[in-house]
Design a protein around this motif. Structure first.
Motif, PDB file in Angstrom:
ATOM      1  N   PHE A   1      11.286   8.419  -2.734  1.00 49.33           N
ATOM      2  CA  PHE A   1      11.155   8.378  -1.283  1.00 49.33           C
ATOM      3  C   PHE A   1      12.064   7.485  -0.561  1.00 49.33           C
ATOM      4  N   PRO A   2      12.745   7.826   0.333  1.00 50.24           N
ATOM      5  CA  PRO A   2      13.485   6.919   1.093  1.00 50.24           C
ATOM      6  C   PRO A   2      12.630   6.050   2.079  1.00 50.24           C
TER       7      PRO A   2
ATOM      8  N   GLU B   1       9.458  11.202   4.759  1.00 47.43           N
ATOM      9  CA  GLU B   1       9.698  12.216   3.685  1.00 47.43           C
ATOM     10  C   GLU B   1       8.022  13.055   4.043  1.00 47.43           C
ATOM     11  N   GLN B   2       8.164  14.023   4.235  1.00 47.90           N
ATOM     12  CA  GLN B   2       6.893  15.022   4.175  1.00 47.90           C
ATOM     13  C   GLN B   2       6.589  15.850   3.061  1.00 47.90           C
ATOM     14  N   VAL B   3       7.522  15.858   2.073  1.00 46.01           N
ATOM     15  CA  VAL B   3       6.968  16.658   0.752  1.00 46.01           C
ATOM     16  C   VAL B   3       6.018  15.619  -0.022  1.00 46.01           C
TER      17      VAL B   3
ATOM     18  N   LEU C   1       0.771  -1.127  -0.109  1.00 40.48           N
ATOM     19  CA  LEU C   1       0.104   0.004  -0.056  1.00 40.48           C
ATOM     20  C   LEU C   1       0.828   1.303  -0.052  1.00 40.48           C
ATOM     21  N   LEU C   2       0.460   2.332  -0.769  1.00 44.06           N
ATOM     22  CA  LEU C   2       1.179   3.479  -0.717  1.00 44.06           C
ATOM     23  C   LEU C   2       0.246   4.606  -0.504  1.00 44.06           C
ATOM     24  N   LEU C   3       0.434   5.345   0.645  1.00 42.97           N
ATOM     25  CA  LEU C   3      -0.237   6.466   0.764  1.00 42.97           C
ATOM     26  C   LEU C   3       0.136   7.922   0.270  1.00 42.97           C
TER      27      LEU C   3
ATOM     28  N   GLY D   1      15.105   0.723   3.959  1.00 42.54           N
ATOM     29  CA  GLY D   1      14.639  -0.017   2.516  1.00 42.54           C
ATOM     30  C   GLY D   1      15.140   0.784   1.572  1.00 42.54           C
ATOM     31  N   PRO D   2      14.508   0.237   0.363  1.00 39.35           N
ATOM     32  CA  PRO D   2      14.703   0.984  -1.010  1.00 39.35           C
ATOM     33  C   PRO D   2      14.040   2.140  -1.005  1.00 39.35           C
TER      34      PRO D   2
END
Length: 127
Positions: free
Chosen positions: A81-82, A122-124, A8-10, A75-76
Motif C-alpha cells: 500500500f502507498p 488505498e481502498q482495496v 498499528l495496521l488496520l 511515506g514508504p
C-alpha cells in the motif's frame, strides 16, 4: 508492546500491532477490540464512582493548546500500500480545580508529546 519503531495496521475488521525490531505482531479482531473497549469503559465507570464517593473531581480546563505539524510527506510502501507519513507535536496544559478542603487550589499538568503515523487512501483490501 509495539516497541519504539512499532506501528498499528488496520485491515478489514482486524488491527495488527507490529514491532519490527522484534519481528513480531499481534492481531486483534473487531470482537476482541470491542471487549477491550468495554473493559476500559467499565474501569472508567468504577473510577468515576470512586471519585464521586470521595467528593468528586474538580473542573478541568485545557489551556495553551499548540499543534505543530512537523512532517507531511510521501511515506514508504507498506504491505503493498502507498502511504503518507505524518508527524506532529501537541502541547497543552490541563488545570483541575481541587474540591473539598483544598478548594481554591489547582493541579496543573503539562503535556508535550510528538505523534507519528502513516496512512493510506488505498481502498482495496486484500485478505
Amino acid at each position: 508492546m509495539m516497541g519504539e519503531s512499532g506501528y498499528l495496521l488496520l485491515r478489514g475488521n482486524s488491527m495488527y500491532m507490529v514491532n519490527p525490531s522484534a519481528r513480531t505482531y499481534i492481531r486483534m479482531d473487531q470482537a476482541e477490540l470491542m471487549a477491550m473497549m468495554d473493559q476500559a469503559k467499565q474501569a472508567k465507570k468504577q473510577q468515576d464512582e470512586a471519585m464521586a464517593a470521595q467528593g468528586g473531581g474538580g473542573a478541568k480546563t485545557l489551556k495553551d493548546f499548540q499543534f505543530e505539524p512537523l512532517t507531511d510527506e510521501a511515506g514508504p510502501t507498506m504491505l503493498g500500500f502507498p502511504t503518507r507519513h505524518y508527524k506532529y507535536r501537541l502541547k497543552y496544559k490541563i488545570s483541575e480545580s481541587i474540591p473539598g478542603q483544598m478548594a481554591g487550589m489547582t493541579m496543573d499538568q503539562t503535556v508535550d508529546r510528538t505523534e507519528e503515523f502513516w496512512s493510506t487512501t488505498e481502498q482495496v483490501i486484500r485478505e
